[in-house]
Design a protein around this motif. Structure first.
Motif, PDB file in Angstrom:
ATOM      1  N   ARG A  82       0.832  -1.209   0.000  1.00 23.97           N
ATOM      2  CA  ARG A  82       0.000   0.000   0.000  1.00 23.97           C
ATOM      3  C   ARG A  82       0.864   1.255   0.000  1.00 23.97           C
ATOM      4  O   ARG A  82       0.500   2.255  -0.605  1.00 23.97           O
ATOM      5  N   ASP A  83       1.979   1.198   0.680  1.00 26.40           N
ATOM      6  CA  ASP A  83       2.890   2.339   0.742  1.00 26.40           C
ATOM      7  C   ASP A  83       3.607   2.479  -0.599  1.00 26.40           C
ATOM      8  O   ASP A  83       4.242   1.527  -1.062  1.00 26.40           O
ATOM      9  N   PRO A  84       3.528   3.644  -1.240  1.00 29.03           N
ATOM     10  CA  PRO A  84       4.136   3.820  -2.564  1.00 29.03           C
ATOM     11  C   PRO A  84       5.642   3.540  -2.602  1.00 29.03           C
ATOM     12  O   PRO A  84       6.142   2.956  -3.561  1.00 29.03           O
ATOM     13  N   ASP A  85       6.371   3.960  -1.573  1.00 29.79           N
ATOM     14  CA  ASP A  85       7.820   3.733  -1.558  1.00 29.79           C
ATOM     15  C   ASP A  85       8.142   2.243  -1.446  1.00 29.79           C
ATOM     16  O   ASP A  85       9.062   1.744  -2.102  1.00 29.79           O
ATOM     17  N   GLN A  86       7.388   1.538  -0.619  1.00 31.15           N
ATOM     18  CA  GLN A  86       7.589   0.088  -0.486  1.00 31.15           C
ATOM     19  C   GLN A  86       7.242  -0.629  -1.785  1.00 31.15           C
ATOM     20  O   GLN A  86       7.933  -1.546  -2.214  1.00 31.15           O
ATOM     21  N   ARG A  87       6.158  -0.179  -2.426  1.00 28.94           N
ATOM     22  CA  ARG A  87       5.755  -0.790  -3.699  1.00 28.94           C
ATOM     23  C   ARG A  87       6.829  -0.587  -4.762  1.00 28.94           C
ATOM     24  O   ARG A  87       7.203  -1.516  -5.475  1.00 28.94           O
ATOM     25  N   ILE A  88       7.371   0.615  -4.849  1.00 31.57           N
ATOM     26  CA  ILE A  88       8.420   0.887  -5.834  1.00 31.57           C
ATOM     27  C   ILE A  88       9.638   0.010  -5.568  1.00 31.57           C
ATOM     28  O   ILE A  88      10.255  -0.512  -6.497  1.00 31.57           O
ATOM     29  N   ALA A  89       9.987  -0.172  -4.298  1.00 29.62           N
ATOM     30  CA  ALA A  89      11.132  -1.031  -3.965  1.00 29.62           C
ATOM     31  C   ALA A  89      10.889  -2.466  -4.439  1.00 29.62           C
ATOM     32  O   ALA A  89      11.799  -3.115  -4.973  1.00 29.62           O
ATOM     33  N   LEU A  90       9.667  -2.965  -4.303  1.00 29.01           N
ATOM     34  CA  LEU A  90       9.353  -4.315  -4.773  1.00 29.01           C
ATOM     35  C   LEU A  90       9.352  -4.367  -6.299  1.00 29.01           C
ATOM     36  O   LEU A  90       9.832  -5.338  -6.898  1.00 29.01           O
ATOM     37  N   GLN A  91       8.852  -3.329  -6.942  1.00 27.04           N
ATOM     38  CA  GLN A  91       8.888  -3.264  -8.402  1.00 27.04           C
ATOM     39  C   GLN A  91      10.336  -3.247  -8.901  1.00 27.04           C
ATOM     40  O   GLN A  91      10.651  -3.850  -9.931  1.00 27.04           O
ATOM     41  N   GLN A  92      11.203  -2.562  -8.176  1.00 28.37           N
ATOM     42  CA  GLN A  92      12.613  -2.530  -8.561  1.00 28.37           C
ATOM     43  C   GLN A  92      13.222  -3.929  -8.482  1.00 28.37           C
ATOM     44  O   GLN A  92      14.033  -4.295  -9.329  1.00 28.37           O
ATOM     45  N   ARG A  93      12.839  -4.692  -7.476  1.00 27.49           N
ATOM     46  CA  ARG A  93      13.355  -6.063  -7.356  1.00 27.49           C
ATOM     47  C   ARG A  93      12.933  -6.899  -8.565  1.00 27.49           C
ATOM     48  O   ARG A  93      13.725  -7.696  -9.074  1.00 27.49           O
ATOM     49  N   VAL A  94      11.710  -6.708  -9.037  1.00 24.87           N
ATOM     50  CA  VAL A  94      11.242  -7.428 -10.225  1.00 24.87           C
ATOM     51  C   VAL A  94      12.038  -6.975 -11.445  1.00 24.87           C
ATOM     52  O   VAL A  94      12.506  -7.801 -12.239  1.00 24.87           O
ATOM     53  N   ALA A  95      12.223  -5.681 -11.587  1.00 27.34           N
ATOM     54  CA  ALA A  95      12.971  -5.148 -12.732  1.00 27.34           C
ATOM     55  C   ALA A  95      14.410  -5.644 -12.729  1.00 27.34           C
ATOM     56  O   ALA A  95      14.978  -5.943 -13.786  1.00 27.34           O
ATOM     57  N   GLN A  96      15.015  -5.764 -11.554  1.00 30.14           N
ATOM     58  CA  GLN A  96      16.409  -6.193 -11.463  1.00 30.14           C
ATOM     59  C   GLN A  96      16.620  -7.637 -11.918  1.00 30.14           C
ATOM     60  O   GLN A  96      17.721  -7.991 -12.323  1.00 30.14           O
ATOM     61  N   VAL A  97      15.578  -8.463 -11.875  1.00 31.34           N
ATOM     62  CA  VAL A  97      15.721  -9.836 -12.381  1.00 31.34           C
ATOM     63  C   VAL A  97      15.249  -9.953 -13.825  1.00 31.34           C
ATOM     64  O   VAL A  97      15.229 -11.045 -14.391  1.00 31.34           O
ATOM     65  N   GLY A  98      14.860  -8.812 -14.418  1.00 32.25           N
ATOM     66  CA  GLY A  98      14.517  -8.812 -15.845  1.00 32.25           C
ATOM     67  C   GLY A  98      13.037  -8.806 -16.160  1.00 32.25           C
ATOM     68  O   GLY A  98      12.653  -8.964 -17.314  1.00 32.25           O
ATOM     69  N   GLY A  99      12.197  -8.611 -15.160  1.00 31.65           N
ATOM     70  CA  GLY A  99      10.759  -8.616 -15.393  1.00 31.65           C
ATOM     71  C   GLY A  99      10.136  -7.254 -15.209  1.00 31.65           C
ATOM     72  O   GLY A  99      10.817  -6.256 -14.987  1.00 31.65           O
TER      73      GLY A  99
END
Length: 129
Positions: A89-106
């Protein structure tokens, strides 16, 4: 040689062990992947209880990323959630999780046709999207 269809990794988090709302969200993700886009579904990962609340300790999300990383060089890989709140729900936490997905190529997408695919380069830290 034809490119295989994108591979969707359905993710959710739920405080309770089960709920009708969780089932509805997962069904919506499956329908969105298969029927709306023709994506292949790799599986479903759900963080439950305290793990659903702590963005730094999400064992199922981490397992999803491990498998996603093995497929990212072969085809498009997508972390599919019902809504962005299913990541955090927290935008900063969500972005951090999205970054983890992007870092593995997704990239991440929702069943409401939202996606961070265009922001992929920014999410992985290159800043050239």
């Amino acid at each position: 040689m034809t490119t295989p269809p994108p591979l969707a990794f359905i993710y959710d988090r739920n405080l309770a062990t089960s709920s009708p709302y969780l089932a509805m969200r997962l069904n919506g993700c499956d329908h969105y992947a298969h029927l709306r886009h023709g994506w292949q579904v790799a599986g479903v990962w759900i963080d439950r209880g305290q793990n659903a609340l702590d963005p730094d300790h999400r064992p199922e999300f981490s397992a999803l990323l491990q498998i996603m990383k093995t497929q990212a060089d072969r085809r498009t890989v997508i972390c599919l959630v019902h809504t962005w709140d299913r990541l955090a729900r927290d935008p900063d936490q969500r972005i951090a999780l999205q970054q983890r997905v992007a870092q593995v190529g997704g990239y991440c997408a929702t069943t409401f046709d939202e996606s961070d695919e265009r922001a992929h380069a920014v999410l992985v830290g290159r800043g050239d999207a």
